[in-house]
Scaffold this active site. Sequence first.
Site, PDB file in Angstrom:
ATOM      1  N   GLU A   1       1.013  -0.979   0.058  1.00  0.00           N
ATOM      2  CA  GLU A   1      -0.155  -0.344  -0.296  1.00  0.00           C
ATOM      3  C   GLU A   1       0.758   1.515  -0.076  1.00  0.00           C
ATOM      4  OE1 GLU A   1      -0.675  -2.557   1.925  1.00  0.00           O
ATOM      5  OE2 GLU A   1      -2.580  -3.239   1.263  1.00  0.00           O
ATOM      6  N   HIS A  55     -11.712  -4.277   9.024  1.00  0.00           N
ATOM      7  CA  HIS A  55     -12.406  -3.945   8.343  1.00  0.00           C
ATOM      8  C   HIS A  55     -13.618  -3.322   8.046  1.00  0.00           C
ATOM      9  CE1 HIS A  55      -9.098  -7.053   7.029  1.00  0.00           C
ATOM     10  NE2 HIS A  55      -9.039  -7.078   6.000  1.00  0.00           N
TER      11      HIS A  55
END
Lengths: 322, 348
Positions: free
Chosen positions: B77, B146
């Site tokens: 990322e 999440h």
Amino acid sequence: MKALTNETAKAAYQKMNTIRDFEEHVRKIFAAGVIPGFVHLYAGEEAIAVAACAHLNQQDYITSTHRGHGHCIAKGCDVNGMMAEIYGKTTGLCKGKGGSMHIADLDQGMLGANGMVGGGFPIAIGAALRQQYLKTDRVVICFFGDGAANEGAFHESLNMAAIWKLPVVFVNENNGFGEATPPKYASASKTFASRAAAYDMPGEKVDGKDFMAVYNAVGQAVDRARAGEGPSLIECQTYRTYGHFEGDEQTYKFDSPEEIAFAKRDDIQEFRAYALKANLFTEAEATAVEDQAMAAVQAAVQFAEDSPLPDAQALYEDVYAD
Amino acid sequence: MSRKSNITFMQVINEALDQAMAKDDRVFLMGEDLAGGATVKHLAEANQDAWGGVFGVTKGLMPKYGRQRVIDTPISEMSYMGAAVGAAVTGLRPVPELMFNDFIGYCLDTILAQGSKMRYMFGGKASMPLTVRTTHGAGANAAAQHSGSYYGLLGAIPGVKVVVPTTPYDAKGLLLAAIEDNNIVVFSEDKTLYGVKGPVPEEYYTVPIGKAQIKRAGTDLTIVAIGKMVFVAQAVADQLAKEGVEAEVIDLVTVAPWDQATVLQSVQKTGRLIIIDEAQPHNNTATDIAAVVADQAFDYLDGPVKRITAPNTPVPFATNLEQLYLPSAQSVLTEAQEIITDLKPIKA
């Protein structure tokens, strides 16, 4: 590879001197309290930035580090604008809003000194991706230190550059210390260049005090990158002449006779001697170039001192683009 | 051009990306498994993607535009988000996807220290035409790592714009506006809204960033809400209407910079404010709105400003706890009872 002609050798010698004079001046005025903030000096490492950037065109890009003044000068940034920036003046390259650690000049392909250790890796990837995307033959050099080599971004970015064969050359300036810690403690790899093997790219360690060694190694890597053959990693062993930042007492230095001997080497004097011997320029030309470099830095100081501070309104400007 | 049937939020995002890419060659997507299956021979031969994004949002775009413009990245990322910053500052218009906003820790530097500051610290010479698509939101049993909602955290960074679309119509127009914008725009999609359908024109259009929307006009009470909390606000307003209280419901739409004028104007009219946000209660968008209203509209207030948010906890997994975590019409009516009760005698 661009051959080192008399002209380019002289230009390189001038840039090396400009960097040294620039940094010595900054050191002096920082100690005198004239300029605010933090400064990290590049003096003693000139051979790397100048030899590497000698292979670049204006439209090629570099990413830099917190120790970025040398990269700026090597890439062609205006010295007046740089000095004014460090003084926090409105005529600075960044209008006095970036300072020493954020000098950038996009027109010169200088994507910014960077206050974040390892911050340049992904940006270099992006700039290189741009070249591939637009099918240009421009390349990117990503300068980074031995400290940055232990950031996660190093590994991510080398991997990404390799899988996409991006036109980027990772130039590691191993100056012996990440802040106050030597790489022999901080890195499990004996050399940083050896890490290139993990990403299946060429890796080479060279003497970073030796202009020609850097010039040849980076030249080959830049050629590879331009030809679309992908990234390379060049580790340049150098030595940090001054502290991590100015004001650092550097009690961690001079651990061995080898280190003391290495610290004494002067990359500029070595290149001067080499160039004279190779008839790249004459003694008189060398002296003239030294004088020009000093004059340019003195003019930059004058320019910076004479320049106004930013208007109060500048505080609020340029947060967002329209 | 109108189309016969409504399309889902998810299809709308896909359509907007498609139209942005068709319009401007500099627009490209990058992220993890936006296509999936890179280098897999049978997929390549059939010019097919595998997943088309973990939720399927980008399905079909790689076959249409190729892997040069729909770039599957390694699970890195920091480097792909930073590469997007590097590509944007050198003239492209990347649209990276951060699969879940909860992964921001891996790449926050590229937004916090690099992309958001370049224009300012380089003296105005840089543009940052970068749209970060990401997902937020509880309600899918995706648990603590999440399900978070971090648009407020990102919206606290000067130089960053943050939009949270509520309807499919806004999702398309805001995403296209974000991609046209020369700043970092975080486009935060509530993954629990992906299946919501709504009327959406087929043609290219934009919805302005920075403009809140009055979803329902009212004179007694202002309810400002973000994302799917707008539906909660509407349910609250429906309930209150039965009791004669007319609430004005404002969809904030843009979290940063949020539309102070619209909110202040409404509060000046109603004198009462409830803010509903599913992010945590402190150092956040709701607290910011409350502070600005207390500062700028104090004299107009007829009661305390009520913030109805998630509790100051991570998102729990168990369904009953997760439902408790999220503000609901019932929790709003209960927690904001003080100012609502005040209103009823006035209206009666």
